[in-house]
Scaffold this active site. Sequence first.
Site, short mmCIF file in Angstrom:
data_model
loop_
_atom_site.label_atom_id
_atom_site.label_comp_id
_atom_site.label_asym_id
_atom_site.label_seq_id
_atom_site.Cartn_x
_atom_site.Cartn_y
_atom_site.Cartn_z
N CYS A 87 0.86 -1.17 0.00
CA CYS A 87 0.00 0.00 0.00
C CYS A 87 0.90 1.23 0.00
O CYS A 87 1.82 1.34 0.82
CB CYS A 87 -0.89 -0.01 1.24
SG CYS A 87 -1.80 1.54 1.49
N CYS A 90 0.61 3.25 3.59
CA CYS A 90 1.18 2.83 4.88
C CYS A 90 2.25 1.75 4.76
O CYS A 90 2.78 1.28 5.75
CB CYS A 90 0.07 2.34 5.81
SG CYS A 90 -0.70 0.79 5.28
N CYS A 139 -4.63 1.15 6.74
CA CYS A 139 -4.83 2.60 6.70
C CYS A 139 -6.15 3.01 6.05
O CYS A 139 -6.51 4.18 6.05
CB CYS A 139 -3.67 3.30 6.00
SG CYS A 139 -3.61 3.05 4.21
N CYS A 159 -8.87 -5.67 -9.18
CA CYS A 159 -8.48 -4.66 -10.16
C CYS A 159 -7.99 -3.45 -9.38
O CYS A 159 -8.79 -2.74 -8.75
CB CYS A 159 -9.70 -4.32 -11.03
SG CYS A 159 -9.31 -3.31 -12.44
#
Length: 170
Positions: A87, A90, A139, A159
């Site tokens: 991510c 975070c 997060c 996706c």
Amino acid sequence: MNPLRRRLLIAGGCALAAPMLWRLVATPRASAATEDDYEHEFAVTRTPAQWREQLTERQFEILRREATEPRGSSPLLKEKRQGTYHCAGCDQAVFRSETKYDSRTGWPSFWAPIEAAIGTREDRSLLFAVRTEVHCSRCGGHLGHVFEDGPRPTGLRYCINGAALTFSPA
């Protein structure tokens, strides 16, 4: 009524209605909870100003405001190396390269996330359509959507917006 006049009236009505319809379709999903309430559900929380400091404008729009990057725009679409996708908000590991595949949709696609790395919720932001939104479980950053048209073994297609991810080679 004159056919030409009828066509002009219909065209004028459509021209007047189009901006209102677009606003309905393009407006980010309305939720019963405020953005602050949603933020408190996660281990990593920041103010919008703090997120803006950390993220690029595109990342902020996608992760924090649930935007979608343009089709085919992510360099991660062509990433073929072994490694882990994190991510961008975070740095939590969310997908492994072993689950990535070419869905030919224009966005990085995966058939499974890393266990407990993502959360989902109903997304009704499109008129007459319900989708399943995928977000980072740590997060709350919006990553993309999951669809039931993926390959085996799961039959799922995550996706994902490439700008919502970073890649760490193995």
